[in-house]
Every structure is written in C-alpha cells, then in structure tokens.
Design a protein around this motif. Structure first.
Motif, short mmCIF file in Angstrom:
data_model
loop_
_atom_site.label_atom_id
_atom_site.label_comp_id
_atom_site.label_asym_id
_atom_site.label_seq_id
_atom_site.Cartn_x
_atom_site.Cartn_y
_atom_site.Cartn_z
N UNK A 1 -25.02 -28.50 30.41
CA UNK A 1 -24.86 -29.44 29.30
C UNK A 1 -24.56 -28.69 28.00
N UNK A 2 -25.24 -27.56 27.79
CA UNK A 2 -25.04 -26.78 26.57
C UNK A 2 -23.59 -26.32 26.45
N UNK A 3 -23.04 -25.80 27.53
CA UNK A 3 -21.67 -25.31 27.48
C UNK A 3 -20.67 -26.45 27.37
N UNK A 4 -20.93 -27.55 28.06
CA UNK A 4 -20.03 -28.70 28.00
C UNK A 4 -19.99 -29.27 26.58
N UNK B 1 -29.23 -36.59 32.86
CA UNK B 1 -28.53 -35.51 32.15
C UNK B 1 -27.13 -35.95 31.74
N UNK B 2 -26.47 -36.77 32.55
CA UNK B 2 -25.14 -37.25 32.18
C UNK B 2 -25.22 -38.15 30.96
N UNK C 1 -22.44 -38.98 39.12
CA UNK C 1 -23.19 -39.50 37.98
C UNK C 1 -24.44 -40.23 38.45
N UNK C 2 -24.31 -40.95 39.56
CA UNK C 2 -25.45 -41.72 40.08
C UNK C 2 -26.60 -40.81 40.50
N UNK C 3 -26.30 -39.56 40.87
CA UNK C 3 -27.36 -38.64 41.30
C UNK C 3 -28.01 -37.93 40.11
N UNK C 4 -27.32 -37.87 38.97
CA UNK C 4 -27.87 -37.20 37.79
C UNK C 4 -27.72 -38.10 36.56
N UNK D 1 -18.29 -32.86 36.49
CA UNK D 1 -18.53 -34.29 36.32
C UNK D 1 -18.42 -34.70 34.85
N UNK D 2 -19.06 -33.95 33.98
CA UNK D 2 -19.02 -34.28 32.55
C UNK D 2 -17.60 -34.17 32.00
N UNK D 3 -16.86 -33.15 32.44
CA UNK D 3 -15.48 -32.99 32.00
C UNK D 3 -14.62 -34.16 32.46
N UNK D 4 -14.85 -34.59 33.69
CA UNK D 4 -14.08 -35.72 34.23
C UNK D 4 -14.33 -36.99 33.41
#
Length: 300
Positions: free
Chosen positions: A234-237, A39-40, A33-36, A100-103
């Motif tokens: 992001x779109x699919x998530x 977008x997160x 998350x810290x690297x992105x 990452x987003x799922x987590x």
C-alpha cells in the motif's frame, strides 16, 4: 519538434505503457478485492481522498504559485505507477495486492483525475497563457482514451493470447522505462532555462508530498491491523505516483509544459526517496523478526 513530441509521440508512447499494464492484468486481479477488502478500501480512500487534501495543504503551506500548485494537484490525482510493483517486489511487499490496486486505480483515474484537475484549475486560476487550457469535454475523452482503453485492450490480449502477452511483457517494461525518461527529458529540456528556479520552488513540496504519501500509505493501514507485507504494498502504491501519466496529461491534454514541472521534479526525487523508505522498512522488518521470540523460547 516539441509539439510533435508532446501532441503525438508522448500520447502514443503512454498508450503503449498503459496497454502493457493491461497485459499484466486479469479478471482475477479485480476479484482479489473480495479477499482483501480492508486494505483495498483503506488504500483507495487514502489515495483518492486524503492525499489530494494533503497536497492542497502543502501548496498553501509552501506558498506555491498557481501553476505549480495546479501541477502538484495533477500529480496527487495520478494513480500509482508500475514502479510501485517493482519497489514492492524488491522490499518484500504483497506484489499481487499492488497489481490489484493498480488495476482499480487505472479505471477510477478516468473520473478522479479530471475531477481533481478541474477543481485545481478553478481554485488556483493558473495563468497558462496561450499554452494551456481547461479540461473541456473533448479533453475528458482524451483522458479516457489514454488511460482506460489501452488497459482494456491489453487485458483483452492477455485473456485471448496469454502466451503472446507473456512474450510482450519484458519489451513493454523496457518501453515504460524509456517513456518515463523521455517525458522527464522533454519537460526538463522545454523549461531548461527556468529549471533551477522551478526546482527551488517546488522541490521541497515534491519531497514532502512523497514522504507523506509513503508514510501515510504504510502507517495508516498498519494502525488499522493490516499485515506488514500488505502495508508495504500500500505504501508504494500510494507513495509512487505515476509521474509519467501526470506529465503526459499536462503537456498533451492540458497543453502546458509548466504544469508538468512538479511531476518532473517529483520523478527525480521519488526514486531515491522511495528506495530509502523501502530499505528502512526492510530494516524494521528484520529488527522485529530478530526481537520476536522463537517458538521454543515462547514455550519456556
């Protein structure tokens, strides 16, 4: 027989699926998350704030009944599923970002899903009869148990026995596919007499919600300067909601098969629509690559 399936087998099967998700996660997925951060943050705000509001508007615009409207809100509150990772892989998205987003969503869902559902139950006042109930404290504990605890256990196994976790990956993915099919079949079979009417009533809402989720998930990050591969992820998530979780919570925690109908209809619509959306994004990416000048041309 249906009560045995909905009250025992489905929660157990979903716990296996969530544990399988945990088997694929590591602490590095959260540190990423810290690297992105952009977008997160954008993806989470879209999924947790904008989409429930959009879904709420769709239910009013299309005049859904209180039961179907509440089921749609449950779907909107559900995080992205593992199918988002598959679509991201197929259509050149940033799969690591999906993980990452799922987590993160798997953790946050313990709070956000009950909050959105409780609001929907209070606002729409669906008549569930003896077959349904609100989210009492014990039900909130069940959401916690079904969603977070299996994920945490899966992560623990991944950390302590990575080789064993790798061997489990393929069979657990197979189980996930079977569970989705089982949940859809149970919901469809239980309401088979009314299925045509339900599809006519909520099919358009599910389609519009799926398309809006995908479009918002891609174009808003792109408008904010997020790279193409990350915007695809992001779109699919955001667009591929966890219909399995929504249906299982409806039939078990909330005790109503009717609340699961919107998610069941959405599950049947989401796969082909999301695949078509991914294909369109791939074509657009190819067109942009073809239109871009080569380094030699740019130097002239």
């Amino acid at each position: 027989m249906n009560s045995v399936i909905t009250q025992t087998l489905l929660p157990a099967a979903l716990a296996v699926v969530m544990a399988g998700l945990g088997l694929s996660l590591t602490a590095a997925d959260f540190r990423r998350v810290a690297r992105h951060p952009k977008v997160v943050t954008v993806s989470l705000l879209l999924q947790l704030v904008l989409l429930p509001a959009v879904c709420f508007g769709i239910t009013y615009a299309l005049g859904l009944s209180p039961v179907l409207a509440t089921g749609m809100m449950l779907l909107a509150a559900s995080p992205g599923g593992t199918v988002a990772n598959v679509f991201s892989h197929l259509f050149h998205g940033d799969v690591a970002l999906n993980v990452t987003l799922t987590a993160i969503n798997s953790v946050i869902a313990v709070v956000t899903v009950p909050a959105v559902v409780e609001f929907a139950l209070w606002h729409f006042q669906p008549d569930l009869g003896e077959d349904g109930m609100g989210l009492q404290f014990t039900k909130l504990i069940q959401v916690f148990a079904v969603v977070l605890i299996p994920v945490a256990l899966g992560m623990l196994v991944r950390r302590s026995k990575p080789d064993f976790a790798e061997r489990l990956d393929r069979p657990v993915r197979l189980v996930s596919t079977v569970v989705l099919a089982l949940v859809v079949l149970v919901a469809v079979f239980s309401e088979r007499v009314h299925l045509g009417g339900y599809f006519a009533s909520v099919g358009l809402a599910a389609l519009v919600f799926c398309l809006v989720s995908l479009a918002v998930g891609f174009w808003v990050p792109r408008a904010l300067g997020v790279r193409h591969r990350q915007a695809v992820a992001a779109a699919f998530e955001i667009g591929a909601h966890n219909a399995t979780l929504a249906m299982t919570l409806a039939m078990t925690t909330l005790g109503s098969v009717r609340l699961a109908i919107p998610a069941a209809v959405y599950a049947m619509i989401m796969i082909p629509v999301t695949a078509a959306f991914g294909w369109a994004l791939t074509c657009r990416e190819d067109d942009l690559a073809t239109a871009a000048p080569s380094p030699a041309e740019g130097a002239n």
